[in-house]
Design a protein around this motif. Structure first.
Motif, PDB file in Angstrom:
ATOM      1  N   PHE A   1       0.817  -1.513  -0.291  1.00 58.14           N
ATOM      2  CA  PHE A   1       0.788  -0.246   0.328  1.00 58.14           C
ATOM      3  C   PHE A   1       1.076   1.571  -0.225  1.00 58.14           C
TER       4      PHE A   1
ATOM      5  N   LEU B   1       0.695   5.965   6.546  1.00 59.39           N
ATOM      6  CA  LEU B   1      -0.058   4.449   6.555  1.00 59.39           C
ATOM      7  C   LEU B   1      -0.557   4.243   7.977  1.00 59.39           C
TER       8      LEU B   1
ATOM      9  N   TYR C   1      -9.326   3.539  -1.957  1.00 59.46           N
ATOM     10  CA  TYR C   1      -7.951   2.794  -1.175  1.00 59.46           C
ATOM     11  C   TYR C   1      -7.219   3.257   0.410  1.00 59.46           C
TER      12      TYR C   1
ATOM     13  N   PHE D   1      -8.026  -0.520   2.828  1.00 58.57           N
ATOM     14  CA  PHE D   1      -6.599  -1.248   3.880  1.00 58.57           C
ATOM     15  C   PHE D   1      -6.443  -0.920   5.764  1.00 58.57           C
TER      16      PHE D   1
END
Length: 278
Positions: free
Chosen positions: A158, A184, A211, A215
């Motif tokens: 990611f 992240l 996205y 995640f």
């Protein structure tokens, strides 16, 4: 037998062992550790510390003396004496106290302060329930290897995707791979991920929500919960082992008492038989 037991309990070793295992002594040491932590916290206020600097210095000396005497008593009460150093928690206690003694009055002020605050962690080595908890956490490390590897792969994939998709749109969050990894990490903790990171991107990338949602679903709600599941499972197993040990000790004590009662009854029967024979 009685003589041997008394012989074991006599002498300096027996006296020190009795003191070290005494609940009042342990509670006193815990109180001193907590009081030491409070004093160190108060010292972080410059106005108070500068006003009573000599007093804080004297209190620190008293704490060092108390903890040194405690370690000496525990070492002297161990059978054999070097058996004290076979326990990891004892080594931790010895390192903290010995380092405080070695650096006392020296120029390594910042290191000494760190070692002083580490004394607070000695409550773990004093309280058995905390030892079991930390032991259970350490036991989860091997089981977490595969989960950590899976989480690392997830972060890597990611982070590359995020840098490619959003690097030009939001360079402060996705400008490079290591910056994206930090972003992240913020997202996986669910800290301001929507208002701070995702929503500013929606104006130029309306599909950005896909996205972030994917995640979070994989990273937070699945992988992170696997970590929690492993820890909880090991905690339950540790608690079950502790309860089993207690039950085993109670069963052994009960067997011993039954054996003593049986021996007394047999002795009484022999005495009654001998009296009836006369």
């Amino acid at each position: 037998m009685f003589y041997k037991e008394n012989q074991k309990k006599s002498g300096v070793t027996g006296l020190c062992n009795t003191i070290a295992e005494n609940s009042r002594f342990k509670n006193f040491i815990i109180a001193m550790i907590i009081l030491n932590a409070i004093v160190i916290g108060v010292e972080t206020y410059p106005s108070l510390y500068l006003s009573f600097q000599n007093g804080f210095y004297l209190i620190e000396k008293i704490f060092i003396i108390i903890f040194t005497i405690e370690i000496i008593i525990r070492i002297a009460g161990s059978r054999p004496c070097l058996g004290f150093f076979k326990d990891g928690w004892n080594l931790f206690d010895f390192f903290i106290v010995a380092s405080s003694l070695a650096l006392a009055g020296g120029h390594f002020v910042s290191v000494l302060r760190i070692l002083r605050i580490l004394r607070v962690l000695r409550t773990i080595s004093i309280i058995p329930s905390l030892q079991r908890m930390i032991g259970a956490l350490l036991a989860t490390i091997p089981a977490m290897g595969n989960i950590a590897f899976l989480l690392g792969l997830l972060f890597y994939v990611f982070s590359v995707m995020g840098t490619i998709f959003f690097g030009s749109i939001s360079p402060e969050y996705f400008g490079s791979m290591h910056v994206t990894l930090l972003t992240l990490f913020q997202v996986v903790t669910l800290e301001s991920w929507a208002s701070g990171v995702m929503r500013p991107l929606l104006g130029e990338s309306p599909w950005a929500w896909l996205y972030f949602v994917s995640f979070i679903l994989m990273g937070t709600f699945i992988v992170i919960n696997l970590f929690i599941g492993v820890i909880v499972n090991n905690m339950q197993e540790s608690q079950a082992e502790a309860q089993e040990c207690v039950r085993q000790l109670e069963a052994d004590a009960l067997k011993k008492e039954l054996a003593e009662v049986k021996e007394l009854l047999m002795e009484l029967n022999r005495k009654v038989s001998s009296d009836s024979g006369k």
